[in-house]
Design an enzyme around this catalytic site. Structure first.
Site, PDB file in Angstrom:
ATOM      1  N   GLU A 131      -1.260  10.679   3.235  1.00 57.36           N
ATOM      2  CA  GLU A 131      -1.900   9.381   2.993  1.00 57.36           C
ATOM      3  C   GLU A 131      -0.822   8.300   3.089  1.00 57.36           C
ATOM      4  OE1 GLU A 131      -4.735   7.086  -0.280  1.00 57.36           O
ATOM      5  OE2 GLU A 131      -3.807   8.999  -0.795  1.00 57.36           O
ATOM      6  N   HIS A 143       0.119   2.253  -3.506  1.00 58.55           N
ATOM      7  CA  HIS A 143       1.205   2.669  -2.616  1.00 58.55           C
ATOM      8  C   HIS A 143       2.328   1.623  -2.644  1.00 58.55           C
ATOM      9  CE1 HIS A 143      -0.900   5.971  -0.278  1.00 58.55           C
ATOM     10  NE2 HIS A 143      -1.846   5.490  -1.074  1.00 58.55           N
ATOM     11  N   ASP A 277      -9.072  12.691  -5.638  1.00 61.23           N
ATOM     12  CA  ASP A 277      -7.911  11.795  -5.609  1.00 61.23           C
ATOM     13  C   ASP A 277      -7.084  11.994  -6.882  1.00 61.23           C
ATOM     14  OD1 ASP A 277      -6.197   9.935  -4.473  1.00 61.23           O
ATOM     15  OD2 ASP A 277      -7.296   8.203  -5.230  1.00 61.23           O
TER      16      ASP A 277
END
Length: 378
Positions: A131, A143, A277
């Site tokens: 990812e 992120h 997730d």
């Protein structure tokens, strides 16, 4: 299972497509020997399901960590072994360990670890999901912006090789940092291209689907939303039958009413499937952990950075099933498909359904959608 022959009866049996009533399943030496109407004449060690559902194990294509550790922390076989065991305990018998945005060196290490784990047949490990780091900084979520970058020729070469050596390689990418030609090459090499963490518009997303993208990462989260004049990635996902989409069904990342509307609007044959997730805390009592030097807090079913940004989910797929059935209003059969057969088919895995001669990766689900010991009541 220690017994050579076991018979499961007394509850619905989900075969990957349908809930079968008044059926029994026979397991011999860890393999499915028979599945059919229960006429009461079968012999062997019996397990009375007591009304519980017997199902193939969940298939989770987005798993960032477990047992108190993130894959990014130590991308090696031992980490994958711990993650696999943690998620088997949560009902997911096939997972894609997921490396979130990191350095090129860390990505290369993760690919090698996944290859070694597959070679060693580490339980639960089915491939690899990368990812990032080729995402959009506008939609980075948790992120690290400093590690996000365009896909260069060297990156492409590494990924093309990985697609050949791994049974499953899923790549979450954003059109902002990956070209159409790169997507086409990776798709042709066998990688599953998933659009995500992107602010791209509808037409761009449709073009990337045409180039080979087959999936969308955590629908509605970290992506361009559907508006009246610009449908965005959400609109492209629902309109394009060639795209499937992972969904974090915790009623936190996406409102149940939004899930219900998306479920009804999704054009096939692509389908919505469930992902956890999940992060380091999965299968553990950890209340915090680190991502790239930033603290993630576990509170009230949420995982957030200290500024409140959602950072993955405190979720397992049994809980996601409960949300889908009880809060979204999806039929149990359809919700079970979304946690088993649908992601397995997308990834090309021999999992998520019950087949004669197939491995008996079975789970038992109670009426409250919690996992129960498989042989309870034997």
């Amino acid at each position: 299972m220690t017994q050579s022959r076991q018979i499961f009866r007394g509850g619905p049996i989900f075969d990957g497509e349908r809930l079968l009533m008044d059926h029994c399943l026979i397991v011999e030496a860890g393999r499915i020997a028979a599945l059919g109407p229960d006429n009461g004449g079968m012999s062997g060690t019996g397990v009375d399901l007591g009304g519980d559902i017997l199902s193939p194990g969940f298939v989770d294509l987005q798993v960032n960590g477990g047992d108190g550790i993130m894959f990014n922390d130590a991308p090696n076989v031992e980490t994958l072994r711990r993650m696999g065991q943690a998620h088997i305990g949560l009902g997911a018998t096939s997972i894609l360990p997921t490396l979130i945005t990191d350095t090129a060196a860390k990505t290369d290490t993760a690919i090698k670890a996944a290859k070694a784990a597959i070679a060693e047949a580490v339980p639960g490990i089915a491939g690899l999901h990368l990812e990032g780091p080729h995402l959009s900084t506008e939609r980075k979520g948790a992120h690290s912006a400093g590690l996000i970058r365009p896909m260069g020729p060297g990156d492409l070469e590494v990924l093309l090789e990985a697609a050949q050596m791994l049974p499953v390689l899923m790549l979450t990418i954003a059109p902002e940092n990956v070209t159409l030609d790169q997507v086409q090459q990776l798709s042709q090499a066998g990688a599953i291209i998933s659009l995500g963490h992107s602010n791209a518009g509808f037409d761009t997303c449709m073009a990337y689907a045409h180039a080979g993208a087959r999936c969308v990462t955590h629908l509605f989260n970290a992506m361009s939303q559907m508006g009246n004049r610009e449908p965005g990635l959400v609109g492209a996902t629902l309109a394009n039958g060639g795209l499937s989409a992972g969904l974090i069904a915790d009623a936190i990342h996406v409102h149940p009413a939004t899930i219900r509307n998306a479920w009804s609007a999704k054009q096939g044959p692509g389908e919505i499937f469930l992902v956890s997730d999940s992060m380091a805390c999965a299968g553990s009592t950890a209340q915090s952990f680190e991502i790239d030097g930033r603290t993630v807090l576990r509170r009230d079913g949420r995982l957030t950075l200290e500024d409140g940004t959602l950072a993955g989910a405190d979720l397992d797929l049994a809980t996601a099933l409960r949300v889908m059935v009880q809060e979204v209003g999806i039929a149990p059969e359809a919700a079970l498909r979304a946690a088993t057969l649908v992601p397995a088919k997308l990834a090309g895995l021999d999992a998520g359904y019950l087949a004669l001669g197939g491995k008996a990766d079975l789970i038992r689900i109670g009426p409250d959608f919690t996992l129960r010991p498989l042989t309870q009541g034997a």
